[in-house]
Design a protein around this motif. Sequence first.
Motif, mmCIF file in Angstrom:
data_model
loop_
_atom_site.group_PDB
_atom_site.id
_atom_site.type_symbol
_atom_site.label_atom_id
_atom_site.label_comp_id
_atom_site.label_asym_id
_atom_site.label_seq_id
_atom_site.Cartn_x
_atom_site.Cartn_y
_atom_site.Cartn_z
ATOM 1 N N ARG A 62 23.201 6.472 40.141
ATOM 2 C CA ARG A 62 23.275 5.558 38.991
ATOM 3 C C ARG A 62 24.726 5.336 38.577
ATOM 4 O O ARG A 62 25.120 4.236 38.232
ATOM 5 C CB ARG A 62 22.487 6.116 37.806
ATOM 6 N N ARG A 63 25.512 6.401 38.572
ATOM 7 C CA ARG A 63 26.888 6.335 38.076
ATOM 8 C C ARG A 63 27.840 5.711 39.088
ATOM 9 O O ARG A 63 28.707 4.917 38.746
ATOM 10 C CB ARG A 63 27.358 7.756 37.720
ATOM 11 N N ILE A 128 26.873 12.739 33.230
ATOM 12 C CA ILE A 128 26.480 11.356 33.550
ATOM 13 C C ILE A 128 25.403 10.858 32.597
ATOM 14 O O ILE A 128 25.526 9.775 32.017
ATOM 15 C CB ILE A 128 26.014 11.236 35.017
ATOM 16 N N GLU A 131 26.621 10.572 28.892
ATOM 17 C CA GLU A 131 27.474 9.394 28.704
ATOM 18 C C GLU A 131 26.678 8.102 28.802
ATOM 19 O O GLU A 131 26.927 7.162 28.052
ATOM 20 C CB GLU A 131 28.614 9.389 29.730
ATOM 21 N N GLU A 132 25.733 8.053 29.731
ATOM 22 C CA GLU A 132 24.915 6.850 29.886
ATOM 23 C C GLU A 132 24.008 6.663 28.677
ATOM 24 O O GLU A 132 23.695 5.538 28.304
ATOM 25 C CB GLU A 132 24.083 6.944 31.165
#
Length: 153
Positions: A62-63, A128, A131-132
Amino acid sequence: MAKLDERGSETKMIRPELPEYIRTMVRGDHAANDAVETRLDAEGWDGLPRFLAAVFFLAVDRRFGETTGRSEVITFVGGLRAGLADGGPEIDAEAAETLIMSIIDPSIEYSISQEMIGRIQAATVQKILTEENPTDDELDAILAEAVNLSSRA
């Protein structure tokens, strides 16, 4: 614990506490996380390596996607390690970069201890997904996909 899926292939059940453990970690719910840890300590952490590896794969994908270069991963790992400087687990920078890059480029080989792999995976997933900041439904979908991936034999 194993069962057969619709194709007759063996699947391994993932303890329901494992997705909850990741959820509380990502949401920063320390009291709930401690409660889940206590249950897992008492009942066993069976399946955690498989499940954590699946969540790690999904989070890194995803990142970073499939085309991110090493410099972006190096920057990310620098931020990851800086965030852990106040009492988090020690993460080897080169090992973290290599492990993350191995998701982006599966031809990359590595030799990293299982303990370090677990530390890197947990810290990376937390960074991750925190943050998302996915919605609850999005986080549920990520964790459900990880359960599905890690349940395959």
